[in-house]
Design a protein around this motif. Structure first.
Motif, short mmCIF file in Angstrom:
data_model
loop_
_atom_site.label_atom_id
_atom_site.label_comp_id
_atom_site.label_asym_id
_atom_site.label_seq_id
_atom_site.Cartn_x
_atom_site.Cartn_y
_atom_site.Cartn_z
N CYS A 117 72.53 13.80 16.14
CA CYS A 117 73.04 12.63 16.85
C CYS A 117 72.19 12.27 18.05
O CYS A 117 71.94 11.08 18.32
CB CYS A 117 74.47 12.88 17.32
N ASP A 118 71.74 13.28 18.80
CA ASP A 118 71.18 13.03 20.13
C ASP A 118 69.73 13.43 20.33
O ASP A 118 69.15 13.14 21.37
CB ASP A 118 72.04 13.75 21.18
N GLY A 119 69.15 14.11 19.34
CA GLY A 119 67.81 14.63 19.52
C GLY A 119 66.77 13.59 19.89
O GLY A 119 65.89 13.82 20.72
N ALA A 120 66.87 12.40 19.29
CA ALA A 120 65.87 11.36 19.50
C ALA A 120 65.85 10.83 20.93
O ALA A 120 64.88 10.20 21.35
CB ALA A 120 66.10 10.21 18.53
N PHE A 121 66.92 11.12 21.69
CA PHE A 121 66.95 10.67 23.09
C PHE A 121 66.09 11.55 24.00
O PHE A 121 65.94 11.24 25.18
CB PHE A 121 68.39 10.67 23.61
N PHE A 122 65.56 12.64 23.46
CA PHE A 122 64.87 13.62 24.30
C PHE A 122 63.40 13.79 23.92
O PHE A 122 62.88 14.89 23.90
CB PHE A 122 65.60 14.97 24.22
N ARG A 123 62.77 12.68 23.61
CA ARG A 123 61.35 12.75 23.27
C ARG A 123 60.54 13.25 24.46
O ARG A 123 60.69 12.80 25.58
CB ARG A 123 60.85 11.37 22.83
N ASN A 124 59.69 14.24 24.15
CA ASN A 124 58.78 14.82 25.15
C ASN A 124 59.51 15.46 26.32
O ASN A 124 58.99 15.55 27.43
CB ASN A 124 57.79 13.76 25.66
N LYS A 125 60.73 15.92 26.07
CA LYS A 125 61.52 16.59 27.10
C LYS A 125 61.62 18.09 26.80
O LYS A 125 61.31 18.55 25.70
CB LYS A 125 62.92 16.00 27.17
N LYS A 126 62.08 18.84 27.80
CA LYS A 126 62.34 20.26 27.62
C LYS A 126 63.83 20.46 27.36
O LYS A 126 64.68 19.99 28.13
CB LYS A 126 61.93 21.06 28.85
N LEU A 127 64.14 21.15 26.27
CA LEU A 127 65.54 21.34 25.87
C LEU A 127 65.89 22.82 25.80
O LEU A 127 65.05 23.66 25.48
CB LEU A 127 65.79 20.70 24.50
N VAL A 128 67.16 23.10 26.08
CA VAL A 128 67.72 24.44 25.90
C VAL A 128 68.72 24.39 24.76
O VAL A 128 69.55 23.48 24.68
CB VAL A 128 68.41 24.91 27.20
N VAL A 129 68.63 25.37 23.86
CA VAL A 129 69.63 25.55 22.80
C VAL A 129 70.33 26.87 23.06
O VAL A 129 69.68 27.91 23.22
CB VAL A 129 68.98 25.56 21.41
N VAL A 130 71.65 26.85 23.12
CA VAL A 130 72.43 28.06 23.40
C VAL A 130 73.05 28.55 22.09
O VAL A 130 73.82 27.83 21.45
CB VAL A 130 73.53 27.78 24.43
N GLY A 131 72.71 29.78 21.71
CA GLY A 131 73.25 30.36 20.49
C GLY A 131 72.18 31.08 19.70
O GLY A 131 70.98 30.94 20.00
N VAL A 144 70.88 20.18 27.02
CA VAL A 144 71.44 21.46 26.58
C VAL A 144 72.23 21.22 25.30
O VAL A 144 73.18 20.43 25.28
CB VAL A 144 72.37 22.07 27.65
N PHE A 145 71.83 21.91 24.23
CA PHE A 145 72.50 21.80 22.95
C PHE A 145 73.22 23.13 22.68
O PHE A 145 72.59 24.19 22.69
CB PHE A 145 71.51 21.48 21.84
#
Length: 303
Positions: A133-147, A230-231
């Protein structure tokens, strides 16, 4: 009066609708959102027989068309309660009461929350439970995935299509995901890992997420990790609140059934991710849906 009311239109509910309507039963399927359930939030399905790979929403649409083919009716509603009236059941929604000979509960489950400061505040502003749903909003960003399970690692891999960097934070020292998924993640240059660590707070400015505060569960060391999003994939909770007074749930809220998908209330069946079971996959949901679809036919024939 319907022969069958199916609550939920995920893969289990839609398969049950296909089998029951094909047996010439009158079927209505009640859904509170778009048909497909968690499939709508899945980028690619690689372990469904007959497809090397298929988009989750595309598979959902194919199942929906199959469920409709033999006359299943579809209704929108939020179910509040089931009442057993002996010879028939009542399914009570927020604006209607359905009378039916049998019920199939296929409400599925929802992503568990971390329940930490900032999670609710930044929901939709950097905190997400759906990479598709939301991944495309974070182009060239740093993301955290918890799990560290299948969903967390698969979605982390998916997010590398957009993000410049993805950090998986896991409370243990090894992943729980299937080995083939782990290997893909370890081989992905955009993915790094922080082990033995939990997220204790999500922080940011007035608009968006900027970082997460973490704690190492072995050393109690507290750090701050920069993040634009944060995902969260830390488990599932059953969507079974409307059935708490029906006496069909275990202590954790999952629905208990026998091998024929029938609960302890005659004529009330349950399928899919809301059931008490080990494996929650599209394939298992489809199998359970077919069993329940045939089960309601057998039950009605025995009346």
């Amino acid at each position: 009066m319907y022969d069958v009311v199916i609550i939920g239109a995920g893969p289990a509910g839609m398969t049950a609708a296909l089998y029951a309507s094909r047996a010439n039963l009158s079927v209505v399927m009640i859904e509170r959102g778009a048909p497909g359930g968690q499939m709508n939030n899945t980028a690619e399905v690689e372990n469904y027989p007959g497809f090397d790979s298929i988009l989750g929403p595309d598979l959902a649409n194919k199942m929906y068309e199959s469920a409709e083919r033999f006359g299943t009716k579809n209704a929108y509603g939020i179910v509040k309660e089931i009442k057993d009236q002996g010879e028939y059941k009542e399914v009570i929604t927020d604006d209607e009461v359905y009378q039916t000979k049998t019920v199939i509960v296929a409400t599925g489950c929802d992503h568990r929350k971390l329940e930490v400061p900032g999670e609710e505040e930044y929901a939709g502003r950097g905190v997400s439970y759906c990479a598709v749903c939301d991944g495309a909003f974070f182009r060239n960003k740093k993301l955290v995935v918890v799990g560290g399970g299948d969903s967390a690692v698969e979605e982390a891999i998916y997010l590398t299509r957009f993000a410049k960097e993805v950090v998986i934070i896991h409370r243990r020292d090894e992943l729980r995901a299937q080995q083939i998924i782990q290997e893909r993640a370890f081989a992905n240059e955009k993915i790094s890992f922080i082990w033995d660590t939990v997220v204790e707070e999500i922080t940011g400015n007035d608009m968006v997420v900027q970082s997460v505060k973490t704690r190492n569960v072995k050393t109690d060391e507290v750090k701050e990790e920069a993040a634009d999003g944060v995902f969260i994939y830390v488990g599932l909770d059953p969507l079974t609140e409307p059935f708490q007074t029906a006496g069909i749930l275990n202590e954790e809220g999952w629905i208990v059934t026998d091998n024929n998908m029938q609960t302890k209330i005659p004529g009330v069946f349950a399928v899919g991710d809301a059931r008490e079971k080990e494996l929650r996959q599209i394939t298992t949901a489809v199998g359970e849906g077919s069993i329940a679809g045939q089960g309601v036919y057998n039950y009605i024939e025995s009346l």
